[in-house]
Motif scaffolding. Structure first.
Motif, PDB file in Angstrom:
ATOM      1  N   PHE A 113     -27.329  -2.079  -3.616  1.00  0.00           N
ATOM      2  CA  PHE A 113     -28.470  -1.886  -2.704  1.00  0.00           C
ATOM      3  C   PHE A 113     -29.661  -1.094  -3.440  1.00  0.00           C
ATOM      4  O   PHE A 113     -30.885  -1.439  -3.046  1.00  0.00           O
TER       5      PHE A 113
ATOM      6  N   GLU B  46     -21.411  -1.833  -4.062  1.00  0.00           N
ATOM      7  CA  GLU B  46     -22.251  -2.325  -3.169  1.00  0.00           C
ATOM      8  C   GLU B  46     -23.542  -1.258  -3.068  1.00  0.00           C
ATOM      9  O   GLU B  46     -24.614  -1.789  -2.862  1.00  0.00           O
TER      10      GLU B  46
ATOM     11  N   GLU C 283     -29.847  -6.776   2.907  1.00  0.00           N
ATOM     12  CA  GLU C 283     -28.948  -6.216   3.760  1.00  0.00           C
ATOM     13  C   GLU C 283     -27.718  -6.467   2.952  1.00  0.00           C
ATOM     14  O   GLU C 283     -27.539  -7.387   2.693  1.00  0.00           O
ATOM     15  N   ASN C 284     -26.958  -5.194   2.891  1.00  0.00           N
ATOM     16  CA  ASN C 284     -25.581  -5.350   2.750  1.00  0.00           C
ATOM     17  C   ASN C 284     -24.793  -4.195   3.511  1.00  0.00           C
ATOM     18  O   ASN C 284     -25.335  -3.614   4.128  1.00  0.00           O
TER      19      ASN C 284
END
Length: 139
Positions: A43, A39, A12-13
Motif C-alpha cells: 500500500f 499488504e 486499493e487493497n
C-alpha cells in the motif's frame, strides 16, 4: 466528512484506498481492522509510486479508522519508507486526520514526532475540509 466520490481511484487493497485529488495531492483512506505487513508495505509503495508519477509531495491521510501500528510496521515506516524511499524527493507534506482509537492516536503521534526530523512535514486536523484547505496553501 471526507468526500471521495468522483475522485479517481489509483489503488486499493485490504489496507485502504489511494485517490488522486485534482488539487495535486493523494488522498490516503485507511480501512479499519488488522493489517498484514506485506499488504501494508505494498500500500505505501503504491503511494510512493503515485507521488513520483505525478510529481507530487502532498497527501491527505484519513487515519480515523486506523488500528495501532505494530512494532514491525513502525520500524518499517521509520527506517525504510520515510527515510530511504523519500531521500531523493522533496519533503513530504501530509495533512492527517488522526485515528479515533486512542492507542493508535498515541502511536501515530510518537511516529510522526520522529518523522519531523526526517522527510515528513505534517499537520493534524479534525476536519477534512480544513486539511484540504491547508494542503492547497502549502507549496
Amino acid at each position: 466528512m471526507l468526500i471521495l466520490s468522483g475522485l479517481p481511484l489509483y489503488f486499493e487493497n485490504p489496507i485502504g484506498r489511494l485517490y488522486e485529488h485534482p488539487d495535486g495531492y493523494v488522498v490516503v483512506d485507511y480501512n479499519a481492522g488488522p493489517r498484514v505487513l506485506s499488504e501494508f508495505q505494498a500500500f505505501l509503495n503504491h503511494l510512493e509510486h503515485l507521488l513520483r508519477r505525478r510529481g507530487w509531495n502532498k497527501m491527505l491521510a484519513n487515519q480515523r479508522l486506523l488500528a495501532p501500528f505494530s512494532d514491525e510496521e513502525r520500524t518499517w515506516i521509520k527506517d525504510q519508507w520515510l527515510q530511504v524511499s523519500h531521500a531523493v524527493q522533496r519533503e513530504m507534506v501530509a495533512a492527517v486526520l488522526l485515528p479515533e482509537d486512542v492507542f493508535a492516536r498515541l502511536a501515530m503521534s510518537t511516529l510522526m514526532q520522529g518523522a519531523r526530523e526526517g522527510a515528513l512535514h505534517y499537520r493534524v486536523f479534525n476536519s477534512a475540509q480544513e486539511a484540504a484547505a491547508w494542503l492547497r496553501q502549502v507549496a
